[in-house]
Design a protein around this motif. Structure first.
Motif: not given
Length: 298
Positions: A185-190, A212-228, A237-243
């Motif tokens: 199923n679809e599941f992500s912060p979004r 689409s665990p990161l938010g999808g292919t329409g930019g949701g994955a790329r912007s997940v750190g900005d939106r959330f 804090a961990h020195g890693v990407s929000p993804q």
């Protein structure tokens, strides 16, 4: 990489959702050769689960495009391809003029399975997932048809996708306790709405594969750190990407969760694969869950 159980086999805790290589919201696709290279990068990073579907294609007359990429990637990979778990899906139709529909009849599913077997070059599909409910048919009858294909040996295990708790229970009732291998199923912060299905699966030992665990292919994955922002802050804090934090969070929700992030570039799946080794504290998991509206029961 950390391993999890899917259809009785051990697979990598992070899989590869191959769909963006053939179908995405941007309608920008890598060349066939570059797509194969991306799959190779996933395998080299320790990913042993690849999710595809017959419908993933740039156009209606290219059905099976994504399965062909996966098949070629496995054929040309310099590792042990027999260790890779490939799951595909069927039940959505696509015809001239980009007319989309659904067909859960036994005849259609049998034809779809046979075509996928031929394209993938397999004698048996490890896990065949019913893609989307055909509302013209009784869900239980569709599960009977899938069970028959399993009994005949065309597929080893059966899963379902885009399913409600009620449909998951119907699948369990028809296929038999312990015979429903997965729910995708679809599941992500979004889109946290399938959390109830995630928990339902976890309580019954059924693998839950967020698409689409990161938010999808329409930019949701790329912007997940900005939106959330909570995911960005924990990542900093961990020195890693929000993804990577998103995927680690999903893994922490339940041991039956196996995210399948999509990727068009080798760098994307290489980063995602490392989420399996990112340990979040209980407080971080709680903070991230609450930031998207998921609160602990009681």
């Amino acid at each position: 990489m950390q391993q999890r159980t899917l259809a009785g086999r051990q697979v990598s805790a992070i899989g590869l959702g191959a769909m963006p290589l053939s179908m995405n919201n941007d309608k920008e696709y890598p060349s066939f050769e570059d797509a194969v290279t991306t799959v190779h990068a996933a395998l080299d990073a320790g990913v042993t689960l690849i999710d595809t579907a017959d419908i993933y294609a740039p156009a209606w007359d290219q059905m099976g495009h994504n399965e062909r990429i996966v098949a070629e990637a496995l054929r040309t990979w310099n590792g042990d391809a027999s260790s890779i778990f490939v799951t595909t899906k069927g039940g959505i139709t696509r015809s001239e003029g980009e007319v989309w529909g659904r067909d859960g009849s036994e005849a259609y599913l049998r034809s779809a399975v046979e075509k996928s077997l031929e394209i993938l070059g397999l004698d048996q599909i490890e896990l065949y997932q019913y893609h989307r409910p055909d509302r013209w048919l009784v869900y239980g009858d569709i599960m009977k048809a899938l069970g028959k294909l399993q009994q005949e040996g065309l597929v080893r295990a059966v899963g379902i996708s885009n399913a409600s708790v009620e449909e998951i229970q119907i699948a369990i009732d028809v296929l038999g306790e312990g015979n429903l291998a997965s729910v995708q199923n679809e599941f992500s912060p979004r889109h946290p709405g399938s959390y109830s299905e995630l928990r339902f699966c976890g309580a019954r030992g059924i693998a839950f594969l967020p698409w689409s665990p990161l938010g999808g292919t329409g930019g949701g994955a790329r912007s997940v750190g900005d939106r959330f922002s909570a995911f960005r802050e924990v990542g900093e804090a961990h020195g890693v990407s929000p993804q990577r934090v998103v995927l680690a969070w999903e893994l922490a929700l339940d041991p039956h969760v196996i995210p399948i992030p999509g990727a068009r570039r080798a760098a994307s799946i290489t980063d995602s694969a490392q989420a399996a080794d990112l340990e979040l504290s209980p407080d971080e998991v709680t903070r991230l869950s609450e930031s998207v509206g998921i609160f602990a029961e009681g």
